[in-house]
Design a protein around this motif. Structure first.
Motif, short mmCIF file in Angstrom:
data_model
loop_
_atom_site.label_atom_id
_atom_site.label_comp_id
_atom_site.label_asym_id
_atom_site.label_seq_id
_atom_site.Cartn_x
_atom_site.Cartn_y
_atom_site.Cartn_z
N GLN A 11 0.80 -1.03 -0.14
CA GLN A 11 -0.15 -0.10 -0.10
C GLN A 11 0.79 1.11 0.06
OE1 GLN A 11 -2.25 -0.49 3.46
NE2 GLN A 11 -4.01 -1.69 2.30
N ARG A 12 1.87 1.29 0.76
CA ARG A 12 2.68 2.50 0.75
C ARG A 12 3.40 2.40 -0.69
NH1 ARG A 12 5.64 2.20 6.90
NH2 ARG A 12 3.98 2.60 7.82
N GLY A 15 1.21 3.96 -2.95
CA GLY A 15 0.82 5.29 -2.46
C GLY A 15 2.27 6.49 -2.97
N CYS A 16 3.23 5.87 -2.83
CA CYS A 16 4.35 6.39 -3.36
C CYS A 16 4.57 6.66 -4.84
CB CYS A 16 5.71 6.06 -2.94
SG CYS A 16 6.07 5.90 -1.14
N THR A 19 1.82 9.10 -6.14
CA THR A 19 2.45 10.47 -5.78
C THR A 19 3.57 10.95 -7.00
OG1 THR A 19 1.83 10.15 -3.36
CG2 THR A 19 3.58 11.92 -4.04
N GLN A 158 -5.60 10.54 -2.80
CA GLN A 158 -4.87 11.18 -3.90
C GLN A 158 -5.58 12.45 -4.62
OE1 GLN A 158 -4.31 7.42 -5.62
NE2 GLN A 158 -2.46 7.02 -4.65
#
Length: 196
Positions: A11-12, A15-16, A19, A158
């Protein structure tokens, strides 16, 4: 427990990545603009290569010439008209330069080619870019939901970051009709949009 850690890291990582994609969009838009600019420059150079050469600018320049060249120019500038004609004949015979008859202004055809007429018409833009520039404070939530529906693969968090880090490119390389519809949709949600 290990599976939970793996899911957390995934998940991280997602997300990265999202982004990073959001931050790269303006860079990609600039690259596309540079590519279009390069194409137009290349096209104009191609068109200019068939045109008459540009005249050499007259007047003082900062360029320095060797003493030998400067001396020759000084000597030639002091020649009379008869001496200049004799120098011209001598240079032609020495360098084996052929006499080329000059065309008078009346002999030059006055027709313009079809290519020149097409060049005068401005090129119609076929691909557009929609950029969200600002939004009304009271319509932030509505705009976030609209962005979530428009931009593929993003969640509400997001979409919130997207709206808070303006200006942002919403979509690019789309037709004029799609760009107009998207602009109307975002403006209805309270966004201030520009089409490029």
């Amino acid at each position: 427990r290990d599976r939970a850690l793996i899911d957390l890291y995934q998940q991280r990582a997602r997300g990265c990545i999202m982004t990073s994609i959001q931050k790269l969009r303006p860079v990609l838009a600039q690259l596309k603009t540079l590519r279009c600019n390069y194409r137009s420059i290349a096209k104009s150079r191609l068109l200019c290569s068939t045109a008459d050469p540009l005249p050499v600018p007259q007047g003082n320049s900062d360029k320095t010439y060797p003493e030998k060249i400067s001396r020759i120019v000084d000597e030639i500038s002091k020649l009379t008209l008869l001496e200049t004609a004799q120098l011209n004949e001598l240079l032609k015979s020495t360098l084996n330069i052929q006499d080329i008859p000059m065309m008078s202004a009346g002999m030059i055809p006055a027709t313009t080619s079809q290519a020149e007429e097409e060049d005068k018409k401005p090129e119609e833009q076929t691909e557009f870019l929609v950029r969200l520039v600002k939004f009304a404070d009271d319509s932030k939530i509505k705009l976030i939901k609209e962005i979530k529906g428009i931009v593929e693969g993003i969640n509400l968090v997001q979409a919130k970051k997207f709206v808070e880090e303006l200006p942002q490119i919403v979509k690019q390389d789309i037709s004029k009709e799609d760009a107009m519809k998207l602009k109307e949709r975002l403006e209805a949600a309270g966004g201030i949009v520009e089409m490029v």
